[in-house]
Motif scaffolding. Structure first.
Motif, mmCIF file in Angstrom:
data_model
loop_
_atom_site.group_PDB
_atom_site.id
_atom_site.type_symbol
_atom_site.label_atom_id
_atom_site.label_comp_id
_atom_site.label_asym_id
_atom_site.label_seq_id
_atom_site.Cartn_x
_atom_site.Cartn_y
_atom_site.Cartn_z
ATOM 1 N N GLY A 35 -53.013 -58.007 -54.324
ATOM 2 C CA GLY A 35 -52.087 -58.575 -53.360
ATOM 3 C C GLY A 35 -50.698 -58.775 -53.940
ATOM 4 O O GLY A 35 -49.686 -58.449 -53.300
ATOM 5 N N VAL A 36 -50.633 -59.301 -55.168
ATOM 6 C CA VAL A 36 -49.339 -59.534 -55.825
ATOM 7 C C VAL A 36 -48.606 -58.220 -56.063
ATOM 8 O O VAL A 36 -47.372 -58.148 -55.933
ATOM 9 C CB VAL A 36 -49.549 -60.292 -57.155
ATOM 10 C CG1 VAL A 36 -48.272 -60.295 -57.984
ATOM 11 C CG2 VAL A 36 -49.996 -61.727 -56.874
ATOM 12 N N SER A 37 -49.337 -57.161 -56.386
ATOM 13 C CA SER A 37 -48.691 -55.861 -56.618
ATOM 14 C C SER A 37 -47.991 -55.361 -55.363
ATOM 15 O O SER A 37 -46.889 -54.792 -55.440
ATOM 16 C CB SER A 37 -49.723 -54.826 -57.095
ATOM 17 O OG SER A 37 -50.622 -54.462 -56.054
ATOM 18 N N VAL A 38 -48.601 -55.590 -54.202
ATOM 19 C CA VAL A 38 -47.984 -55.165 -52.942
ATOM 20 C C VAL A 38 -46.746 -56.004 -52.641
ATOM 21 O O VAL A 38 -45.691 -55.472 -52.253
ATOM 22 C CB VAL A 38 -48.999 -55.263 -51.786
ATOM 23 C CG1 VAL A 38 -48.312 -55.015 -50.447
ATOM 24 C CG2 VAL A 38 -50.134 -54.262 -51.985
ATOM 25 N N VAL A 39 -46.868 -57.315 -52.817
ATOM 26 C CA VAL A 39 -45.744 -58.215 -52.526
ATOM 27 C C VAL A 39 -44.562 -57.918 -53.445
ATOM 28 O O VAL A 39 -43.417 -57.781 -52.988
ATOM 29 C CB VAL A 39 -46.182 -59.685 -52.660
ATOM 30 C CG1 VAL A 39 -44.970 -60.611 -52.535
ATOM 31 C CG2 VAL A 39 -47.215 -60.036 -51.598
ATOM 32 N N THR A 40 -44.805 -57.809 -54.754
ATOM 33 C CA THR A 40 -43.714 -57.562 -55.697
ATOM 34 C C THR A 40 -43.085 -56.187 -55.479
ATOM 35 O O THR A 40 -41.862 -56.030 -55.606
ATOM 36 C CB THR A 40 -44.208 -57.681 -57.148
ATOM 37 O OG1 THR A 40 -45.337 -56.811 -57.341
ATOM 38 C CG2 THR A 40 -44.606 -59.103 -57.465
ATOM 39 N N GLN A 41 -43.907 -55.215 -55.141
ATOM 40 C CA GLN A 41 -43.381 -53.872 -54.862
ATOM 41 C C GLN A 41 -42.450 -53.901 -53.664
ATOM 42 O O GLN A 41 -41.353 -53.322 -53.692
ATOM 43 C CB GLN A 41 -44.544 -52.905 -54.605
ATOM 44 C CG GLN A 41 -44.128 -51.466 -54.342
ATOM 45 C CD GLN A 41 -44.031 -50.662 -55.617
ATOM 46 O OE1 GLN A 41 -43.582 -51.161 -56.654
ATOM 47 N NE2 GLN A 41 -44.428 -49.409 -55.553
ATOM 48 N N THR A 42 -42.867 -54.586 -52.613
ATOM 49 C CA THR A 42 -42.074 -54.659 -51.390
ATOM 50 C C THR A 42 -40.766 -55.418 -51.612
ATOM 51 O O THR A 42 -39.683 -54.959 -51.214
ATOM 52 C CB THR A 42 -42.880 -55.355 -50.271
ATOM 53 O OG1 THR A 42 -44.098 -54.640 -50.062
ATOM 54 C CG2 THR A 42 -42.090 -55.404 -48.973
ATOM 55 N N VAL A 43 -40.864 -56.572 -52.274
ATOM 56 C CA VAL A 43 -39.669 -57.393 -52.523
ATOM 57 C C VAL A 43 -38.691 -56.655 -53.425
ATOM 58 O O VAL A 43 -37.479 -56.635 -53.171
ATOM 59 C CB VAL A 43 -40.077 -58.746 -53.154
ATOM 60 C CG1 VAL A 43 -38.830 -59.512 -53.609
ATOM 61 C CG2 VAL A 43 -40.870 -59.573 -52.161
ATOM 62 N N SER A 44 -39.204 -56.037 -54.487
ATOM 63 C CA SER A 44 -38.336 -55.320 -55.416
ATOM 64 C C SER A 44 -37.604 -54.174 -54.723
ATOM 65 O O SER A 44 -36.395 -53.981 -54.929
ATOM 66 C CB SER A 44 -39.159 -54.774 -56.589
ATOM 67 O OG SER A 44 -38.368 -53.991 -57.447
ATOM 68 N N TYR A 45 -38.320 -53.439 -53.890
ATOM 69 C CA TYR A 45 -37.696 -52.293 -53.222
ATOM 70 C C TYR A 45 -36.628 -52.738 -52.225
ATOM 71 O O TYR A 45 -35.561 -52.116 -52.118
ATOM 72 C CB TYR A 45 -38.761 -51.453 -52.523
ATOM 73 C CG TYR A 45 -38.211 -50.177 -51.941
ATOM 74 C CD1 TYR A 45 -37.904 -49.102 -52.771
ATOM 75 C CD2 TYR A 45 -37.996 -50.040 -50.574
ATOM 76 C CE1 TYR A 45 -37.397 -47.918 -52.257
ATOM 77 C CE2 TYR A 45 -37.479 -48.867 -50.050
ATOM 78 C CZ TYR A 45 -37.174 -47.811 -50.883
ATOM 79 O OH TYR A 45 -36.660 -46.646 -50.376
ATOM 80 N N LYS A 46 -36.907 -53.834 -51.512
ATOM 81 C CA LYS A 46 -35.937 -54.307 -50.529
ATOM 82 C C LYS A 46 -34.694 -54.900 -51.186
ATOM 83 O O LYS A 46 -33.576 -54.773 -50.664
ATOM 84 C CB LYS A 46 -36.589 -55.353 -49.616
ATOM 85 C CG LYS A 46 -37.567 -54.753 -48.618
ATOM 86 C CD LYS A 46 -38.082 -55.801 -47.640
ATOM 87 C CE LYS A 46 -38.984 -55.152 -46.590
ATOM 88 N NZ LYS A 46 -39.494 -56.145 -45.619
ATOM 89 N N LEU A 47 -34.872 -55.553 -52.340
ATOM 90 C CA LEU A 47 -33.736 -56.209 -52.999
ATOM 91 C C LEU A 47 -32.947 -55.271 -53.903
ATOM 92 O O LEU A 47 -31.716 -55.384 -54.003
ATOM 93 C CB LEU A 47 -34.236 -57.403 -53.823
ATOM 94 C CG LEU A 47 -34.813 -58.585 -53.035
ATOM 95 C CD1 LEU A 47 -35.274 -59.674 -53.991
ATOM 96 C CD2 LEU A 47 -33.793 -59.140 -52.042
ATOM 97 N N THR A 48 -33.638 -54.373 -54.594
ATOM 98 C CA THR A 48 -32.966 -53.528 -55.590
ATOM 99 C C THR A 48 -33.051 -52.035 -55.291
ATOM 100 O O THR A 48 -32.354 -51.245 -55.945
ATOM 101 C CB THR A 48 -33.571 -53.778 -56.981
ATOM 102 O OG1 THR A 48 -34.934 -53.304 -57.009
ATOM 103 C CG2 THR A 48 -33.558 -55.267 -57.325
ATOM 104 N N GLY A 49 -33.929 -51.655 -54.346
ATOM 105 C CA GLY A 49 -34.117 -50.238 -54.074
ATOM 106 C C GLY A 49 -34.987 -49.544 -55.114
ATOM 107 O O GLY A 49 -35.124 -48.319 -55.099
#
Length: 376
Positions: free
Chosen positions: A317-331
Motif C-alpha cells: 500500500g505504501v509503495s502505491v501511495v509514495t509512487q503516486t505522490v512522488s509522480y504528482k509532486l516531482t514528475g
C-alpha cells in the motif's frame, strides 16, 4: 448450525468435544479446506465455460499477458467455504461472529460487483468508479463501527505492541470510530493491492488468520478444571489473556472458529492459485478477506499490531501511495512500477522468487507479532 444441534448432546460420550472451542476450530478448518479442495475443480471448469477470465492491463508487466483469460473471481468459493464452515461450527448467538460474517459478505458483494463490471466492460474505467467503491466501503465499515462503539459501548482503547497493556491509550468514542473505519478499509485495499501475483496475497492472509486464531482464542478463553488437593476437588481457572498479557475480551474466543475457517479456505484456494495459477481471487476475495482481517484486529484489540503482522500489505500500500505522490509532486517515480511486487518483476526477478520471498517476510513478521505478546 451444526454446533447448536450437536451441543444438545454435549454430556453424552464423544459428543463432549463440542464443549471445546479448540475442537470446533479444527472442525471449521477441516470443513473449509475440504469444501474448497473438492469444489474448486468444478468451479474452475464452470468459469471457463462461462468465459469468466482475467483481463490483463496493457500497461502491466508484459509477462502477465499470458495470464489473460485465466478464470477469476475465485474468491467467491473462498467466501462460500469460509462463511459456510463458520455457520456450521460457530456459536451463532455470539455477536462478534455475526459482525465479522456480515463484514466479510458485504465487502465480498462489493468486490463481486466490481469484478463483474470489469469482466463485462461496464463503466468508463471498467468496474466501479474508485470514489464510489471507497464510499461504499466506508459506509459498510461505519455501520459496523457505529454499532460496536455507540450501541455496544466497545472498548475504545489502543494497546501498543511491546508495551505492557496497563499503558493503553483510551480514545474518545468518536475518534476511535473513525480510526476503526480507517483500519478496516485500509486493510481491505492493501490486501487487494497485494493480490497481483500467483499466491502472493493468499499466503499472508492465511498467516494473518492463523495468528488471529491464537489472539482471539487467547483473548476470550478461560479454561476451567478440577485439581485434587488432599482428596478435595478444587475448581481452578486458567485465563489465557492474563497469561499472554493481552486484553481480555468476553466472547472473542468464538472468533477463532472464523479464523480457522479462513485458514482452511485459504489453503484450499492456494492449491489451485499457486504458480502457475489455475484461478485468480479477484476483488470479491481480496476485499472481503482484507476487511475481515481489519475487523479481527479491532475486535481482538490488536489494531496497532496489525501493521507488523500485515507488513506485506502495508509495504504494498505504501509503495502505491509514495509512487503516486512522488509522480504528482516531482514528475518522477520512486519504483519502476507499483505495487511493490511489480517493481521487482521489472528488475528481472522471476515471479516464483518474488512470491516465495514475500511469503518468507510474512512469516518473519508473524513471528515478531507473536513475540511481542511475551515481550509485554
Amino acid at each position: 448450525m451444526l454446533f447448536h444441534l450437536l451441543f444438545q448432546l454435549r454430556d453424552v460420550g464423544a459428543f463432549r468435544v463440542f464443549r471445546y472451542t479448540s475442537f470446533r476450530v479444527l472442525a471449521a478448518t477441516a470443513t473449509a479446506l475440504f469444501v474448497a479442495l473438492f469444489l474448486y475443480p468444478w468451479f474452475i471448469r464452470r468459469l471457463r465455460r462461462e468465459q469468466i477470465g482475467e483481463v490483463i492491463r496493457a500497461d502491466g508487466p508484459q509477462g502477465h499477458q499470458q495470464k489473460s483469460g485465466t478464470p477469476t473471481m475465485g474468491g467467491t468459493l473462498i467466501l462460500f467455504s469460509l462463511v459456510g464452515s463458520t455457520l456450521l461450527w460457530a456459536d451463532l448467538t455470539n455477536q462478534y461472529t455475526w459482525l465479522v460474517l456480515v463484514t466479510t459478505v458485504c465487502y465480498g458483494a462489493l468486490g463481486f460487483v466490481d469484478d463483474y463490471m470489469k469482466l463485462k466492460g461496464i463503466g468508463k474505467k471498467r468496474g466501479l468508479p474508485a470514489k464510489l467503491k471507497l464510499l461504499l466501503q466506508i459506509v459498510i465499515a461505519a455501520i459496523i463501527g457505529g454499532y460496536l462503539v455507540f450501541i455496544q459501548g466497545f472498548d475504545c482503547s489502543l494497546y501498543a505492541p511491546f508495551v505492557p497493556i496497563k499503558y493503553n491509550l483510551v480514545l474518545p468514542p468518536a475518534l476511535y470510530f473513525g480510526f476503526m473505519i480507517l483500519v478496516v478499509i485500509a486493510t481491505a485495499n492493501t490486501v487487494n493491492l497485494t493480490d497481483g501475483l500467483d499466491g502472493l496475497a493468499i499466503v499472508p492472509v492465511i498467516i494473518a488468520g492463523a495468528v488471529f486464531l491464537v489472539l482471539s482464542y487467547g483473548a476470550g478463553t478461560v479454561l476451567s478444571y478440577y485439581e485434587v488437593i488432599d482428596s478435595v476437588e478444587i475448581l481452578r481457572k486458567f485465563d489465557f489473556a492474563a497469561y499472554l498479557r493481552i486484553p481480555s475480551i468476553k466472547g472473542a474466543g468464538e472468533l477463532a472458529i472464523f479464523c480457522g475457517a479462513m485458514v482452511g479456505a485459504g489453503i484450499g484456494f492456494l492449491w489451485y492459485n499457486t504458480y502457475p495459477a489455475s484461478i485468480f481471487m479477484g476483488d470479491v476475495g481480496s476485499l472481503a478477506l482484507g476487511a475481515s482481517i481489519g475487523l479481527l484486529a479491532v475486535l481482538t484489540k490488536n489494531e496497532l499490531l496489525l501493521p507488523i503482522l500485515g507488513g506485506i500489505f502495508v509495504l504494498e500500500g505504501v509503495s502505491v501511495v509514495t509512487q503516486t505522490v512522488s509522480y504528482k509532486l516531482t514528475g518522477k517515480r520512486i519504483f519502476r512500477m507499483a505495487p511493490l511486487h511489480h517493481h521487482y518483476e521489472l528488475k528481472g526477478w522471476a515471479e516464483p522468487k518474488i512470491i516465495v520471498r514475500f511469503w518468507i517476510v510474512a512469516i518473519m513478521l508473524a513471528l515478531i507479532a507473536l513475540a511481542s505478546l511475551k515481550l509485554r
